[in-house]
Design an enzyme around this catalytic site. Structure first.
Site, PDB file in Angstrom:
ATOM      1  N   GLY A  60      14.429 -38.087  17.279  1.00 49.46           N
ATOM      2  CA  GLY A  60      15.781 -38.116  16.848  1.00 49.46           C
ATOM      3  C   GLY A  60      16.652 -37.878  18.069  1.00 49.46           C
ATOM      4  O   GLY A  60      17.716 -37.264  17.970  1.00 49.46           O
ATOM      5  N   ALA A  61      16.125 -38.475  18.999  1.00 51.54           N
ATOM      6  CA  ALA A  61      16.864 -38.107  20.347  1.00 51.54           C
ATOM      7  C   ALA A  61      18.239 -38.929  20.308  1.00 51.54           C
ATOM      8  O   ALA A  61      19.081 -38.299  21.143  1.00 51.54           O
ATOM      9  CB  ALA A  61      15.955 -38.951  21.475  1.00 51.54           C
TER      10      ALA A  61
ATOM     11  N   GLY B  78      20.255 -38.517  17.699  1.00 48.61           N
ATOM     12  CA  GLY B  78      21.061 -37.654  16.590  1.00 48.61           C
ATOM     13  C   GLY B  78      21.918 -36.637  17.618  1.00 48.61           C
ATOM     14  O   GLY B  78      21.989 -36.531  18.559  1.00 48.61           O
ATOM     15  N   ARG B  79      22.550 -36.064  16.432  1.00 49.98           N
ATOM     16  CA  ARG B  79      23.817 -35.001  17.008  1.00 49.98           C
ATOM     17  C   ARG B  79      23.052 -34.054  17.884  1.00 49.98           C
ATOM     18  O   ARG B  79      23.460 -33.322  18.818  1.00 49.98           O
ATOM     19  CB  ARG B  79      24.410 -34.519  15.621  1.00 49.98           C
ATOM     20  CG  ARG B  79      25.534 -35.511  15.080  1.00 49.98           C
ATOM     21  CD  ARG B  79      26.290 -34.846  13.875  1.00 49.98           C
ATOM     22  NE  ARG B  79      25.090 -34.613  12.764  1.00 49.98           N
ATOM     23  CZ  ARG B  79      25.356 -35.613  11.784  1.00 49.98           C
ATOM     24  NH1 ARG B  79      26.251 -36.571  11.998  1.00 49.98           N
ATOM     25  NH2 ARG B  79      24.380 -35.747  10.936  1.00 49.98           N
TER      26      ARG B  79
ATOM     27  N   ASP C 158      12.099 -46.905  17.661  1.00 51.80           N
ATOM     28  CA  ASP C 158      11.087 -46.820  18.506  1.00 51.80           C
ATOM     29  C   ASP C 158       9.810 -46.417  17.859  1.00 51.80           C
ATOM     30  O   ASP C 158       9.688 -46.004  16.748  1.00 51.80           O
ATOM     31  CB  ASP C 158      11.485 -45.521  19.424  1.00 51.80           C
ATOM     32  CG  ASP C 158      12.817 -45.862  19.867  1.00 51.80           C
ATOM     33  OD1 ASP C 158      13.058 -46.913  20.398  1.00 51.80           O
ATOM     34  OD2 ASP C 158      13.520 -45.006  20.114  1.00 51.80           O
TER      35      ASP C 158
ATOM     36  N   GLY D  27      13.372 -28.641  14.317  1.00 48.05           N
ATOM     37  CA  GLY D  27      14.490 -28.081  13.666  1.00 48.05           C
ATOM     38  C   GLY D  27      14.837 -28.672  12.391  1.00 48.05           C
ATOM     39  O   GLY D  27      15.829 -28.036  11.457  1.00 48.05           O
TER      40      GLY D  27
ATOM     41  N   ALA E 190      11.898 -23.744  12.730  1.00 47.35           N
ATOM     42  CA  ALA E 190      12.872 -23.022  12.677  1.00 47.35           C
ATOM     43  C   ALA E 190      14.053 -23.245  11.771  1.00 47.35           C
ATOM     44  O   ALA E 190      14.668 -24.349  12.290  1.00 47.35           O
ATOM     45  CB  ALA E 190      12.973 -22.472  14.094  1.00 47.35           C
TER      46      ALA E 190
ATOM     47  N   ASN F  26      16.879 -22.212  12.034  1.00 50.33           N
ATOM     48  CA  ASN F  26      18.134 -22.042  12.787  1.00 50.33           C
ATOM     49  C   ASN F  26      17.696 -21.677  13.987  1.00 50.33           C
ATOM     50  O   ASN F  26      16.960 -20.624  14.219  1.00 50.33           O
ATOM     51  CB  ASN F  26      19.395 -21.332  12.223  1.00 50.33           C
ATOM     52  CG  ASN F  26      20.499 -21.406  12.692  1.00 50.33           C
ATOM     53  OD1 ASN F  26      20.867 -21.660  13.934  1.00 50.33           O
ATOM     54  ND2 ASN F  26      21.607 -21.946  11.735  1.00 50.33           N
TER      55      ASN F  26
ATOM     56  N   HIS G  24      29.279 -26.367   6.118  1.00 52.36           N
ATOM     57  CA  HIS G  24      28.697 -27.596   7.015  1.00 52.36           C
ATOM     58  C   HIS G  24      29.668 -28.786   7.064  1.00 52.36           C
ATOM     59  O   HIS G  24      30.289 -28.985   6.124  1.00 52.36           O
ATOM     60  CB  HIS G  24      27.407 -27.874   6.666  1.00 52.36           C
ATOM     61  CG  HIS G  24      26.118 -26.779   7.285  1.00 52.36           C
ATOM     62  ND1 HIS G  24      26.130 -25.876   6.374  1.00 52.36           N
ATOM     63  CD2 HIS G  24      25.539 -26.726   8.307  1.00 52.36           C
ATOM     64  CE1 HIS G  24      25.005 -25.130   7.167  1.00 52.36           C
ATOM     65  NE2 HIS G  24      24.886 -25.701   8.207  1.00 52.36           N
TER      66      HIS G  24
ATOM     67  N   LYS H 122      26.037 -33.744   6.748  1.00 59.68           N
ATOM     68  CA  LYS H 122      24.566 -33.058   6.678  1.00 59.68           C
ATOM     69  C   LYS H 122      23.665 -33.746   5.551  1.00 59.68           C
ATOM     70  O   LYS H 122      24.218 -33.981   4.490  1.00 59.68           O
ATOM     71  CB  LYS H 122      24.979 -31.657   6.477  1.00 59.68           C
ATOM     72  CG  LYS H 122      23.651 -30.702   6.161  1.00 59.68           C
ATOM     73  CD  LYS H 122      24.045 -29.253   6.225  1.00 59.68           C
ATOM     74  CE  LYS H 122      22.601 -28.349   6.143  1.00 59.68           C
ATOM     75  NZ  LYS H 122      21.526 -28.954   6.901  1.00 59.68           N
TER      76      LYS H 122
HETATM   77  N1  LIG Z   1      17.138 -25.811  13.060  1.00 65.50           N
HETATM   78  C1  LIG Z   1      18.203 -25.714  13.674  1.00 65.50           C
HETATM   79  O1  LIG Z   1      18.658 -24.975  14.447  1.00 65.50           O
HETATM   80  C2  LIG Z   1      19.006 -26.934  13.016  1.00 65.50           C
HETATM   81  C3  LIG Z   1      18.436 -27.842  12.212  1.00 65.50           C
HETATM   82  N2  LIG Z   1      19.284 -28.954  12.011  1.00 65.50           N
HETATM   83  C4  LIG Z   1      18.665 -30.357  11.343  1.00 65.50           C
HETATM   84  O2  LIG Z   1      18.068 -31.216  11.955  1.00 65.50           O
HETATM   85  C5  LIG Z   1      18.020 -32.404  11.504  1.00 65.50           C
HETATM   86  C6  LIG Z   1      18.752 -33.230  12.134  1.00 65.50           C
HETATM   87  O3  LIG Z   1      20.264 -32.997  12.361  1.00 65.50           O
HETATM   88  P1  LIG Z   1      21.347 -33.906  12.902  1.00 65.50           P
HETATM   89  O4  LIG Z   1      20.993 -33.852  14.373  1.00 65.50           O
HETATM   90  O5  LIG Z   1      22.751 -33.266  12.597  1.00 65.50           O
HETATM   91  O6  LIG Z   1      21.160 -35.320  12.289  1.00 65.50           O
HETATM   92  P2  LIG Z   1      21.423 -36.663  12.858  1.00 65.50           P
HETATM   93  O7  LIG Z   1      21.476 -37.637  11.681  1.00 65.50           O
HETATM   94  O8  LIG Z   1      22.764 -36.711  13.492  1.00 65.50           O
HETATM   95  O9  LIG Z   1      20.541 -36.923  13.745  1.00 65.50           O
HETATM   96  C7  LIG Z   1      19.204 -37.517  13.339  1.00 65.50           C
HETATM   97  C8  LIG Z   1      18.582 -38.494  14.222  1.00 65.50           C
HETATM   98  O10 LIG Z   1      17.148 -38.804  13.986  1.00 65.50           O
HETATM   99  C9  LIG Z   1      17.127 -40.277  13.638  1.00 65.50           C
HETATM  100  N3  LIG Z   1      16.046 -40.336  12.802  1.00 65.50           N
HETATM  101  C10 LIG Z   1      15.868 -40.706  11.485  1.00 65.50           C
HETATM  102  N4  LIG Z   1      14.792 -41.181  11.094  1.00 65.50           N
HETATM  103  C11 LIG Z   1      13.939 -41.148  12.260  1.00 65.50           C
HETATM  104  C12 LIG Z   1      12.689 -41.474  12.327  1.00 65.50           C
HETATM  105  N5  LIG Z   1      11.872 -41.839  11.532  1.00 65.50           N
HETATM  106  N6  LIG Z   1      12.193 -41.299  13.568  1.00 65.50           N
HETATM  107  C13 LIG Z   1      13.149 -41.165  14.623  1.00 65.50           C
HETATM  108  N7  LIG Z   1      14.158 -40.882  14.691  1.00 65.50           N
HETATM  109  C14 LIG Z   1      14.904 -40.694  13.250  1.00 65.50           C
HETATM  110  C15 LIG Z   1      18.327 -40.467  13.047  1.00 65.50           C
HETATM  111  O11 LIG Z   1      18.652 -42.325  13.080  1.00 65.50           O
HETATM  112  P3  LIG Z   1      19.674 -42.684  12.118  1.00 65.50           P
HETATM  113  O12 LIG Z   1      20.939 -41.940  12.312  1.00 65.50           O
HETATM  114  O13 LIG Z   1      19.793 -44.070  12.484  1.00 65.50           O
HETATM  115  O14 LIG Z   1      19.085 -42.444  10.878  1.00 65.50           O
HETATM  116  C16 LIG Z   1      19.315 -39.693  13.916  1.00 65.50           C
HETATM  117  O15 LIG Z   1      19.677 -40.211  15.223  1.00 65.50           O
HETATM  118  C17 LIG Z   1      18.683 -32.081   9.941  1.00 65.50           C
HETATM  119  O16 LIG Z   1      17.497 -31.668   8.795  1.00 65.50           O
HETATM  120  C18 LIG Z   1      19.413 -30.693  10.119  1.00 65.50           C
HETATM  121  O17 LIG Z   1      19.796 -30.103   9.061  1.00 65.50           O
HETATM  122  C19 LIG Z   1      20.565 -29.377  12.564  1.00 65.50           C
HETATM  123  C20 LIG Z   1      21.026 -28.327  13.428  1.00 65.50           C
HETATM  124  C21 LIG Z   1      20.221 -27.133  13.806  1.00 65.50           C
HETATM  125  O1  LIG Z   2      22.544 -30.091   9.468  1.00 63.35           O
HETATM  126  C1  LIG Z   2      22.931 -29.052  10.236  1.00 63.35           C
HETATM  127  O2  LIG Z   2      24.198 -29.192  10.775  1.00 63.35           O
HETATM  128  C2  LIG Z   2      22.362 -27.758  10.275  1.00 63.35           C
HETATM  129  N1  LIG Z   2      21.191 -27.655   9.795  1.00 63.35           N
HETATM  130  C3  LIG Z   2      20.657 -26.563   9.734  1.00 63.35           C
HETATM  131  C4  LIG Z   2      20.261 -25.801   8.518  1.00 63.35           C
HETATM  132  O3  LIG Z   2      20.424 -26.719   7.402  1.00 63.35           O
HETATM  133  O4  LIG Z   2      20.371 -24.531   8.393  1.00 63.35           O
HETATM  134  C5  LIG Z   2      20.929 -25.381  10.627  1.00 63.35           C
HETATM  135  C6  LIG Z   2      22.184 -25.428  10.941  1.00 63.35           C
HETATM  136  O5  LIG Z   2      22.882 -24.758   9.676  1.00 63.35           O
HETATM  137  C7  LIG Z   2      22.900 -26.771  11.014  1.00 63.35           C
END
Ligand SMILES: NC(=O)C1=CN([C@@H]2O[C@H](COP(=O)(O)OP(=O)(O)OC[C@H]3O[C@@H](n4cnc5c(N)ncnc54)[C@H](OP(=O)(O)O)[C@@H]3O)[C@@H](O)[C@H]2O)C=CC1
Ligand SMILES: O=C(O)C1=N[C@H](C(=O)O)C[C@H](O)C1
Length: 271
Positions: free
Chosen positions: A34-35, A37-38, A63, A102, A129, A131, A159, A163
């Site tokens: 998910g490199a 992603g956000r 990839d 995450g 985790a 969060n 959020h 999300k």
């Molecule tokens: N535990 C914590 O502290 C936190 C958890 N999260 C969680 O993390 C997850 C990701 O959040 P966020 O970064 O905002 O999401 P994003 O959509 O910004 O990032 C996810 C990334 O993963 C890619 N992706 C999707 N499917 C695959 C796959 N099969 N293989 C490789 N890459 C893939 C997406 O590509 P594409 O966009 O092309 O689909 C995207 O680039 C969510 O479940 C969120 O709730 C978020 C913040 C904090």
């Molecule tokens: O998708 C997000 O942005 C976040 N996801 C996690 C969650 O579902 O708890 C952590 C944080 O809230 C951000």
């Protein structure tokens, strides 16, 4: 010697002669799923900036995730999507690669499946985790502590609208911790005489705790736990204002996971 430590020799000069001194290097080879992603992009920057970590694979949609294994990642961080994360973990655990996750969407059934895979791969560690931000972890701890003293409790998570899921993983986890604390304190159901005429008006019920999900542009990740007793309320609120808030916790998990084989839920035991 740490699990992935490699001994190397540094040369120094003492008394006019060269001597070799053993130095233990604790560098960790890290892959990120998910490199682009956000959060994944933020994690890549954090890994690259760390003196003791090497980013050996940055994988996203399109990839081949096998790259993580072939490039020698010792720990893989996953911030992708609830629909794909289990497939990633099956691959990683099968290859004996530690994972720091995450991505949300872990219910009891998924955790049981994961435990089964880990039994077949002794020595491999997976950290899930909900969060990684220190403030959110403390917010959950404070909410669980306060829960024993209040008749009422509800959770409001807020959020950004991109999300993937609702309620948030953090809100689910908070509700579970609060519900457990209430049970241990001998508290019954939260009082609620409402008769609702619209589905959803009272939010979702997670272990008897109402959880409300707000999605609005401008927000990032926020949560309030509202507790109520006779004549008073206590609100515990956490705000992640930047995704940088998740990175130190992720790196703590990366550095600690090899020493914690099996499944760990929550970063708390790494702090
Ligand atoms: N535990 C914590 O502290 C936190 C958890 N999260 C969680 O993390 C997850 C990701 O959040 P966020 O970064 O905002 O999401 P994003 O959509 O910004 O990032 C996810 C990334 O993963 C890619 N992706 C999707 N499917 C695959 C796959 N099969 N293989 C490789 N890459 C893939 C997406 O590509 P594409 O966009 O092309 O689909 C995207 O680039 C969510 O479940 C969120 O709730 C978020 C913040 C904090
Ligand atoms: O998708 C997000 O942005 C976040 N996801 C996690 C969650 O579902 O708890 C952590 C944080 O809230 C951000």
């Amino acid at each position: 010697m740490p699990a992935w430590g490699s001994a190397c020799q540094t040369r120094g000069r003492r008394g006019g002669t060269w001597h070799y001194r053993e130095r233990v290097s604790e560098r960790v080879a890290v892959g990120v799923l998910g490199a682009r992603g956000r959060v994944g992009a933020e994690v890549c920057r954090g890994v690259e900036a760390a003196d003791d970590l090497d980013l050996v694979a940055a994988v996203d949609v399109g990839d081949d995730p096998q790259e993580l294994v072939s490039r020698g990642a010792q720990v893989v961080v996953d911030f992708t999507h609830p629909d794909v994360v289990m497939g990633h973990l099956e691959l990683l655990v099968g290859a004996g690669v530690h994972a720091v996750v995450g991505t949300t969407g872990f219910d009891d059934e998924r955790l049981a499946t994961l435990r089964g895979w880990l039994e077949s791969s002794p020595g491999t560690g997976v950290l899930i985790a909900p969060n990684f931000s220190i403030g959110a972890i403390l917010m959950m701890r404070f909410a669980a502590e306060a829960a024993a003293y209040y008749e009422s409790v509800e959770i409001v998570e807020l959020h950004h609208p991109d999300k993937a899921d609702a309620p948030s993983g953090t809100a689910r986890r908070t509700a579970q911790l609060v519900a457990r604390a209430r049970r241990e304190a001998g508290l019954g159901a939260v009082p609620d005489a409402t008769s609702t005429s619209l589905d959803g008006a009272r939010g979702a019920d997670v272990d008897g705790v109402h959880v409300h999900s707000v999605r609005a542009r401008g927000l990032l990740a926020h949560q309030e736990v509202v507790l109520g007793g006779p004549g008073e309320t206590l609100t515990i609120r956490h705000d992640s204002l930047d995704r940088a808030s998740f990175v130190p916790g992720v790196l703590t998990g990366v550095r600690g996971i090899a020493a914690q084989p099996g499944l760990t839920v929550g970063l708390e035991s790494f702090l």
